[in-house]
Design an enzyme around this catalytic site. Sequence first.
Site, PDB file in Angstrom:
ATOM      1  CD  GLU A 112     -55.223 -11.245 -50.515  1.00  0.00           C
ATOM      2  OE1 GLU A 112     -55.416 -12.911 -50.506  1.00  0.00           O
ATOM      3  OE2 GLU A 112     -55.680 -11.688 -51.677  1.00  0.00           O
ATOM      4  CG  HIS A 145     -57.720  -7.617 -53.035  1.00  0.00           C
ATOM      5  ND1 HIS A 145     -56.139  -8.124 -53.575  1.00  0.00           N
ATOM      6  CD2 HIS A 145     -57.173  -6.072 -53.017  1.00  0.00           C
ATOM      7  CE1 HIS A 145     -55.429  -7.469 -53.596  1.00  0.00           C
ATOM      8  NE2 HIS A 145     -55.679  -6.452 -53.509  1.00  0.00           N
ATOM      9  CG  HIS A 202     -63.326  -7.083 -57.295  1.00  0.00           C
ATOM     10  ND1 HIS A 202     -62.569  -6.646 -56.058  1.00  0.00           N
ATOM     11  CD2 HIS A 202     -61.785  -7.815 -58.228  1.00  0.00           C
ATOM     12  CE1 HIS A 202     -61.570  -6.660 -56.615  1.00  0.00           C
ATOM     13  NE2 HIS A 202     -61.289  -6.943 -57.614  1.00  0.00           N
ATOM     14  N   GLY A 229     -59.516 -18.241 -55.155  1.00  0.00           N
ATOM     15  CA  GLY A 229     -60.260 -17.443 -55.538  1.00  0.00           C
ATOM     16  C   GLY A 229     -61.294 -17.704 -56.588  1.00  0.00           C
ATOM     17  CG  HIS A 259     -52.325 -15.304 -58.194  1.00  0.00           C
ATOM     18  ND1 HIS A 259     -52.423 -14.491 -58.054  1.00  0.00           N
ATOM     19  CD2 HIS A 259     -51.480 -15.606 -59.684  1.00  0.00           C
ATOM     20  CE1 HIS A 259     -52.811 -13.392 -58.849  1.00  0.00           C
ATOM     21  NE2 HIS A 259     -52.472 -14.241 -60.067  1.00  0.00           N
ATOM     22  CG  ASP A 260     -53.600 -18.508 -61.523  1.00  0.00           C
ATOM     23  OD1 ASP A 260     -54.263 -17.646 -61.418  1.00  0.00           O
ATOM     24  OD2 ASP A 260     -52.431 -17.745 -63.047  1.00  0.00           O
ATOM     25  NE  ARG A 312     -56.931  -5.659 -57.047  1.00  0.00           N
ATOM     26  CZ  ARG A 312     -56.821  -6.492 -56.408  1.00  0.00           C
ATOM     27  NH1 ARG A 312     -58.149  -7.659 -57.389  1.00  0.00           N
ATOM     28  NH2 ARG A 312     -55.613  -7.996 -56.789  1.00  0.00           N
ATOM     29  NE  ARG A 344     -79.202  -7.592 -65.356  1.00  0.00           N
ATOM     30  CZ  ARG A 344     -79.791  -8.306 -64.814  1.00  0.00           C
ATOM     31  NH1 ARG A 344     -79.786  -9.890 -65.592  1.00  0.00           N
ATOM     32  NH2 ARG A 344     -80.816  -8.363 -65.339  1.00  0.00           N
TER      33      ARG A 344
END
Length: 237
Positions: A70, A43, A50, A213, A190-191, A45, A18
């Site tokens: 990260e 993290h 994000h 996350g 991760h996952d 990037r 938004r």
Amino acid sequence: MTNLSVNINKVATLRNARGENNPCVERVAADCERFGAQGITVHPRPDERHIRRDDVARIRAVVRTEFNIEGYPSDDFIDLVLRTRPEQVTLVPDAPGQVTSNFGWDVALNVEFLTSVVERFKEAGIRTSVFVNPDPEVIRMAARTGADRVELYTKPYADMYPTDPEAAVAPYAEASEVAHSCGLGVNAGHDLSLENLRFFHSRVPYLNEVSIGHALICDALYYGLEDTIRRYRECLI
């Protein structure tokens, strides 16, 4: 004890949709800690899809537990970390446009580069972790860089867990044993999810921290953030 670090990238993804400041990532970070998280992970990037660079200092100001940043150790990332002084930095081999961190370092190929980066962060008193696949030889090479910890890439575990949990977790248990024998701490991420985390924790020794996350934020849509963090913490008892 295994600590839970909540990765709040997906909160920033929702905010960015938004172009305003709702939800506020600083408030969510503080709430995660208030609800029992023992760390906050971000993290940033290059495309800032994000977490943005300017988020990092504001989040640093509110985090009272452990702040983990990260990222790929480009010059601008290194400068950001050295300015922010988190408790931990996790080095990941992301290409600039990569959607998510989906493989660990080829440490043998990058050992000189990683060693030089680790030295800079250790001189600043920042604990350094290297993102790796659960490969004993890679972990032994990671120890040669001077890193404090490795973070084990756990998507292969998550993918295999529903059909053969024992086979899925076996490489991670071995990897953690090897890391411990090399003097390295062990993180994982991760996952990992409410479905597979408890079993992973029960089988992998010396596990210092998990960073979660996507699954955690998804679960929070159904259970609420406070109850979700409680449920994840219970998996780590």
